[in-house]
Design a protein around this motif. Structure first.
Motif, PDB file in Angstrom:
ATOM      1  N   TRP A 137      17.888  42.156  39.569  1.00  0.00           N
ATOM      2  CA  TRP A 137      17.571  43.169  40.515  1.00  0.00           C
ATOM      3  C   TRP A 137      18.662  42.526  41.782  1.00  0.00           C
ATOM      4  O   TRP A 137      19.269  43.568  42.501  1.00  0.00           O
ATOM      5  N   GLN A 138      18.780  41.504  41.811  1.00  0.00           N
ATOM      6  CA  GLN A 138      19.938  40.570  43.020  1.00  0.00           C
ATOM      7  C   GLN A 138      21.371  41.251  42.661  1.00  0.00           C
ATOM      8  O   GLN A 138      22.012  41.764  43.540  1.00  0.00           O
ATOM      9  N   PHE A 139      21.513  41.395  41.316  1.00  0.00           N
ATOM     10  CA  PHE A 139      22.865  41.826  40.757  1.00  0.00           C
ATOM     11  C   PHE A 139      23.123  43.335  41.102  1.00  0.00           C
ATOM     12  O   PHE A 139      23.996  43.851  41.327  1.00  0.00           O
ATOM     13  N   ALA A 140      21.794  44.033  40.716  1.00  0.00           N
ATOM     14  CA  ALA A 140      21.824  45.385  40.904  1.00  0.00           C
ATOM     15  C   ALA A 140      22.117  45.775  42.350  1.00  0.00           C
ATOM     16  O   ALA A 140      22.883  46.657  42.807  1.00  0.00           O
ATOM     17  N   HIS A 141      21.751  45.000  43.253  1.00  0.00           N
ATOM     18  CA  HIS A 141      22.169  45.386  44.949  1.00  0.00           C
ATOM     19  C   HIS A 141      23.713  44.751  44.969  1.00  0.00           C
ATOM     20  O   HIS A 141      24.023  45.728  45.949  1.00  0.00           O
ATOM     21  N   PHE A 142      24.146  43.855  44.442  1.00  0.00           N
ATOM     22  CA  PHE A 142      25.442  43.928  44.610  1.00  0.00           C
ATOM     23  C   PHE A 142      26.287  45.178  44.160  1.00  0.00           C
ATOM     24  O   PHE A 142      27.100  45.437  44.903  1.00  0.00           O
ATOM     25  N   VAL A 143      25.880  45.282  42.953  1.00  0.00           N
ATOM     26  CA  VAL A 143      26.591  46.809  42.438  1.00  0.00           C
ATOM     27  C   VAL A 143      26.601  47.543  43.476  1.00  0.00           C
ATOM     28  O   VAL A 143      27.534  48.628  43.721  1.00  0.00           O
ATOM     29  N   LYS A 144      25.416  48.167  44.061  1.00  0.00           N
ATOM     30  CA  LYS A 144      25.171  49.130  44.930  1.00  0.00           C
ATOM     31  C   LYS A 144      25.782  48.855  46.146  1.00  0.00           C
ATOM     32  O   LYS A 144      26.774  49.732  46.718  1.00  0.00           O
ATOM     33  N   ARG A 145      26.094  47.632  46.602  1.00  0.00           N
ATOM     34  CA  ARG A 145      26.864  47.396  47.887  1.00  0.00           C
ATOM     35  C   ARG A 145      28.273  47.819  47.323  1.00  0.00           C
ATOM     36  O   ARG A 145      29.130  48.358  48.150  1.00  0.00           O
ATOM     37  N   GLU A 146      28.933  47.340  46.113  1.00  0.00           N
ATOM     38  CA  GLU A 146      30.313  47.741  45.735  1.00  0.00           C
ATOM     39  C   GLU A 146      30.536  49.275  45.607  1.00  0.00           C
ATOM     40  O   GLU A 146      31.418  49.607  46.092  1.00  0.00           O
ATOM     41  N   LEU A 147      29.600  49.928  45.232  1.00  0.00           N
ATOM     42  CA  LEU A 147      29.836  51.244  45.002  1.00  0.00           C
ATOM     43  C   LEU A 147      30.035  51.925  46.531  1.00  0.00           C
ATOM     44  O   LEU A 147      30.683  52.761  46.675  1.00  0.00           O
ATOM     45  N   GLU A 148      29.052  51.473  47.322  1.00  0.00           N
ATOM     46  CA  GLU A 148      29.050  52.029  48.696  1.00  0.00           C
ATOM     47  C   GLU A 148      30.433  51.787  49.458  1.00  0.00           C
ATOM     48  O   GLU A 148      31.024  52.312  50.271  1.00  0.00           O
ATOM     49  N   LYS A 149      30.803  50.417  49.012  1.00  0.00           N
ATOM     50  CA  LYS A 149      32.072  50.288  49.786  1.00  0.00           C
ATOM     51  C   LYS A 149      33.433  50.913  49.075  1.00  0.00           C
ATOM     52  O   LYS A 149      34.078  51.188  49.986  1.00  0.00           O
ATOM     53  N   GLU A 150      33.310  50.970  47.560  1.00  0.00           N
ATOM     54  CA  GLU A 150      34.483  51.799  47.071  1.00  0.00           C
ATOM     55  C   GLU A 150      34.318  53.358  47.505  1.00  0.00           C
ATOM     56  O   GLU A 150      35.488  54.030  47.700  1.00  0.00           O
ATOM     57  N   LYS A 151      32.878  53.949  47.870  1.00  0.00           N
ATOM     58  CA  LYS A 151      33.103  55.037  48.232  1.00  0.00           C
ATOM     59  C   LYS A 151      33.694  55.289  49.714  1.00  0.00           C
ATOM     60  O   LYS A 151      34.217  56.296  49.968  1.00  0.00           O
ATOM     61  N   GLN A 152      33.344  54.460  50.668  1.00  0.00           N
ATOM     62  CA  GLN A 152      33.927  54.429  51.836  1.00  0.00           C
ATOM     63  C   GLN A 152      35.542  54.280  51.676  1.00  0.00           C
ATOM     64  O   GLN A 152      36.198  55.019  52.681  1.00  0.00           O
ATOM     65  N   GLU A 153      35.949  53.624  50.567  1.00  0.00           N
ATOM     66  CA  GLU A 153      37.394  53.408  50.589  1.00  0.00           C
ATOM     67  C   GLU A 153      38.092  54.632  49.912  1.00  0.00           C
ATOM     68  O   GLU A 153      39.242  54.760  49.529  1.00  0.00           O
ATOM     69  N   GLY A 154      37.132  55.672  49.503  1.00  0.00           N
ATOM     70  CA  GLY A 154      37.498  56.735  48.691  1.00  0.00           C
ATOM     71  C   GLY A 154      37.777  56.702  47.283  1.00  0.00           C
ATOM     72  O   GLY A 154      38.799  57.273  46.602  1.00  0.00           O
ATOM     73  N   GLN A 155      37.557  55.524  46.923  1.00  0.00           N
ATOM     74  CA  GLN A 155      37.563  54.964  45.424  1.00  0.00           C
ATOM     75  C   GLN A 155      36.398  55.079  44.679  1.00  0.00           C
ATOM     76  O   GLN A 155      35.184  55.684  45.234  1.00  0.00           O
ATOM     77  N   GLY A 156      36.354  55.030  43.373  1.00  0.00           N
ATOM     78  CA  GLY A 156      35.023  54.939  42.546  1.00  0.00           C
ATOM     79  C   GLY A 156      35.290  54.104  41.494  1.00  0.00           C
ATOM     80  O   GLY A 156      36.170  54.133  40.873  1.00  0.00           O
ATOM     81  N   LEU A 157      34.142  53.541  40.868  1.00  0.00           N
ATOM     82  CA  LEU A 157      34.062  52.837  39.662  1.00  0.00           C
ATOM     83  C   LEU A 157      34.495  53.923  38.544  1.00  0.00           C
ATOM     84  O   LEU A 157      35.597  53.742  37.698  1.00  0.00           O
ATOM     85  N   LEU A 158      33.386  54.589  38.032  1.00  0.00           N
ATOM     86  CA  LEU A 158      33.581  55.470  36.988  1.00  0.00           C
ATOM     87  C   LEU A 158      32.821  56.738  37.417  1.00  0.00           C
ATOM     88  O   LEU A 158      31.759  56.594  37.798  1.00  0.00           O
ATOM     89  N   PRO A 159      33.353  58.052  37.013  1.00  0.00           N
ATOM     90  CA  PRO A 159      32.632  59.093  37.680  1.00  0.00           C
ATOM     91  C   PRO A 159      31.304  59.238  36.950  1.00  0.00           C
ATOM     92  O   PRO A 159      30.551  59.975  37.490  1.00  0.00           O
ATOM     93  N   ASN A 160      30.954  58.764  35.908  1.00  0.00           N
ATOM     94  CA  ASN A 160      29.532  58.738  35.358  1.00  0.00           C
ATOM     95  C   ASN A 160      28.704  57.803  35.847  1.00  0.00           C
ATOM     96  O   ASN A 160      27.646  57.355  34.922  1.00  0.00           O
TER      97      ASN A 160
END
Length: 163
Positions: A137-160
């Protein structure tokens, strides 16, 4: 795209796990904890019968699907003996994990530390010890933070990617 490779591991007897799995993470669900918080394909190459040792010889190329994150989890006989290794692909990098009872080398990857500080303290489950102490669960929160950061930067991990 090349894939990470679990090049080597060694368990120092009598170390055994109740379970050992690797998941290719393509989504998260922070409304639950443990393995259910990490969405993705569970490796057939790596879901090994850990009670009697490993059936799959190294090296193991993690090429069953494309994923931005990988997670190895082993359930020991006590909470302190549990194994948690999170990582992502990174070309020409390797890392080692050494504990008193095991040794791992993973190539074409960088390790991501799993920290309680990743958890969003405003999460409704933060006060629940079962959630807060869960490293998945701690790592899931890390991933959530990364997604939010990439969204702000106009990037994305994978479209799906699922969240």
């Amino acid at each position: 795209m090349p894939f990470p490779i679990v090049r080597f591991w060694r368990l120092i007897p009598p170390h055994r796990y109740k379970y050992l799995w690797l998941i290719y993470i393509n989504g998260i669900d922070i409304t639950v904890h443990c393995q259910q918080s990490l969405i993705g394909l569970r490796s057939r190459k790596f879901s090994l019968g850990a009670r009697d040792g490993y059936a799959e010889p190294a090296p193991i190329e993690l090429n069953e699907c494309v994923a931005p994150y990988y997670y190895i989890c082993g359930g020991g006989l006590s909470y302190q003996e549990n194994l948690h290794i999170a990582f992502r692909y990174k070309e020409n990098h390797s890392f080692e994990v050494q504990t008193p009872r095991e040794y791992w080398i993973i190539d074409h990857a960088e390790r991501i530390e799993i920290l309680e500080s990743y958890i969003d303290k405003s999460d409704s489950n933060y006060s629940d010890d079962l959630f807060r102490r869960c490293r998945n669960w701690q790592f899931a929160h890390f991933v959530k933070r990364e997604l939010e950061k990439e969204k702000q930067e106009g990037q994305g991990l994978l479209p799906n990617f699922l969240i």
